[in-house]
Design an enzyme around this catalytic site. Structure first.
Site, PDB file in Angstrom:
ATOM      1  N   CYS A 178      32.145   6.049  -1.370  1.00 41.16           N
ATOM      2  CA  CYS A 178      32.041   5.015  -2.405  1.00 41.16           C
ATOM      3  C   CYS A 178      32.034   3.590  -1.863  1.00 41.16           C
ATOM      4  O   CYS A 178      31.070   2.852  -2.051  1.00 41.16           O
ATOM      5  CB  CYS A 178      33.177   5.173  -3.410  1.00 41.16           C
ATOM      6  SG  CYS A 178      33.048   6.668  -4.413  1.00 41.16           S
ATOM      7  N   VAL A 186      31.452  14.453  -7.710  1.00 36.05           N
ATOM      8  CA  VAL A 186      31.732  13.966  -9.066  1.00 36.05           C
ATOM      9  C   VAL A 186      31.379  15.011 -10.108  1.00 36.05           C
ATOM     10  O   VAL A 186      32.154  15.283 -11.030  1.00 36.05           O
ATOM     11  CB  VAL A 186      30.971  12.652  -9.332  1.00 36.05           C
ATOM     12  CG1 VAL A 186      31.109  12.232 -10.798  1.00 36.05           C
ATOM     13  CG2 VAL A 186      31.486  11.549  -8.424  1.00 36.05           C
TER      14      VAL A 186
END
Length: 435
Positions: free
Chosen positions: A263, A11
């Protein structure tokens, strides 16, 4: 604007490079000196299409920098992003926020003037309150606002997702912080990307709710696939039939071996824990976690059943190891459970993946990692397609038949048509297609 990005993982690195490409001056910070050295040498630690070129371009144009020393970058920053890991905490399933809190304390000591502190990491509801408290306690005179700005990046399409998102979510009550966030995302704002400004706790929950809902869709269609096999239906046609309903949508309705990655497994588990702690249990999410964990092992059973119930001393070729194509991410990948159960049943495993074999080698023992798909299928008693990389969609089937011991194909991603494979002389099975 000047941006400091704490963390150079997936990220942080993608977000930092994209913000730099928007025209901001971004410094990515990480305590791992070897990672920073690699980035400064132009070596990217993750596989993501287009990222190498994007980083190189913005480094060359002096908008993107990498360092282990946060002091100057944070002192000069208009916004400091926290993009560190929040892995599942051992023992209880909650998100481990130790990295987030450590970063918050470090930031507090270094900020000068009004600074927006942005949690980009996926964090449970209320984390922003704790970050705010840590900063205020560490530096009582600090001028700052804490904002939740969750990421919605798909591995393999992260740059496109960042630059052309469905929405940007900003969680804060601070008007000055909102203006900073709007300026950071100004190129998207000009393109009329919806920027949703909401309460911080609501923003934190949006991320978890989004991932959980997508996990529900995946798990739902996987269970429908099992039903299709029992009743003689075709799950791909069922998916199309329901996906054309605008209330449902076609995305994430592809049957397969279950979800994985960085995730969905982590976030569904964390959301489940949040629900139980709040005495508002999310029974659908709990069921999704249970069904998905069982499904990965069930795919190995599917292979064993197709092999007549016995794979002892049989050679199984796996095409694809990463949890999805266009990434090297092996976290919670279905292939891990599939390989383990096949090996437990006595099978020998040959495998090939275009990007993830180095990562896989740390997670799988006694697997022969091969140079390509055709190397993997040499003398195999069966070929199992686990990840739908493009190069597996157009295999030279005549060549495959000359290389394998037996022309058996177990297609866990439904990338070939059953009638076609059978007509080419293969024994073939897939997921949720009884014909």
């Amino acid at each position: 604007m000047r941006v400091a990005m704490i963390g150079t993982g997936y990220v942080g690195l993608v977000s930092g490079a994209c913000f730099a490409d928007f025209g901001h001056v971004v410094t990515c910070i990480d305590k791992d000196a070897s990672k920073i050295d690699a980035l400064n040498d132009g070596r990217i630690p993750i596989y993501e299409p287009g990222l190498q070129e994007l980083v190189a371009k913005n480094v060359e144009e002096e908008r993107l920098f990498f360092t282990t020393d946060p002091s100057q970058a944070i002192a000069e920053a208009d916004a400091v992003f926290i993009a560190v890991g929040t892995p599942t905490r051992r023992g209880d399933g909650h998100a481990d926020l130790s990295y987030v809190y450590a970063a918050s304390e470090e930031i507090a000591k270094l900020i000068k003037g009004f600074t927006v502190i942005v949690t980009k990491s996926t964090v449970p509801v209320g984390t922003g309150d704790e970050v705010e408290a840590i900063i205020a306690k560490t530096n009582p005179t600090a001028e700052f606002a804490v904002v939740s700005n969750p990421e919605f990046l798909r591995e393999g399409a992260a740059i496109s997702d960042f630059k052309r998102p469905d929405r940007v979510v900003v969680g804060t009550d601070d008007d000055k912080a909102v203006e900073v966030m709007r300026e950071l995302y100004r190129p998207l704002y000009l393109n009329e990307t919806p920027i949703i400004v909401t309460k911080r706790r609501t923003s934190e929950l949006i991320k978890y709710a989004a991932n959980a809902f997508l996990a529900v869709k995946i798990t739902f269609i996987n269970e429908i696939a099992d039903l299709c096999e029992k009743v003689g239906a075709n799950v791909q046609e069922v998916s199309r039939g329901i996906g054309l309903d605008n209330r449902i949508g076609s995305k994430f309705l592809h049957a397969g071996p279950g979800y994985g990655g960085s995730c969905f497994p982590k976030d569904t588990l964390a959301l489940s824990k949040i629900g139980h702690d709040a005495e508002a249990p999310l029974k659908i999410v709990d069921s999704v976690i249970e069904v998905n964990n069982a499904r990965k092992k069930k795919m190995a059973d599917k292979v064993i059943d197709f092999m007549g119930g016995d794979v002892k001393d049989k050679t199984i070729a796996l095409l694809g190891l990463a949890f999805k194509p266009n990434t090297d991410d092996m976290r919670e990948a279905p292939s891990i459970d599939i390989v383990a159960k096949l090996q437990q049943a006595g099978a020998k495993i040959r495998a090939y993946d275009p990007a993830s074999m180095e990562e896989a080698s740390h997670m799988m023992k006694d697997v022969l990692f091969c140079d390509g798909p055709y190397h993997a299928i040499e003398n195999a008693d069966a070929v199992v397609i686990v990840t739908e990389w493009d190069q597996f969609r157009a295999l030279d089937l005549d060549r495959v038949k000359t290389l394998v011991k037996a022309p058996k194909v177990i297609d866990l991603r439904n990338i070939y048509k059953p009638d076609y494979m059978i007509s080419r002389g293969f024994e073939y099975t897939s997921v949720g297609r009884a014909y």
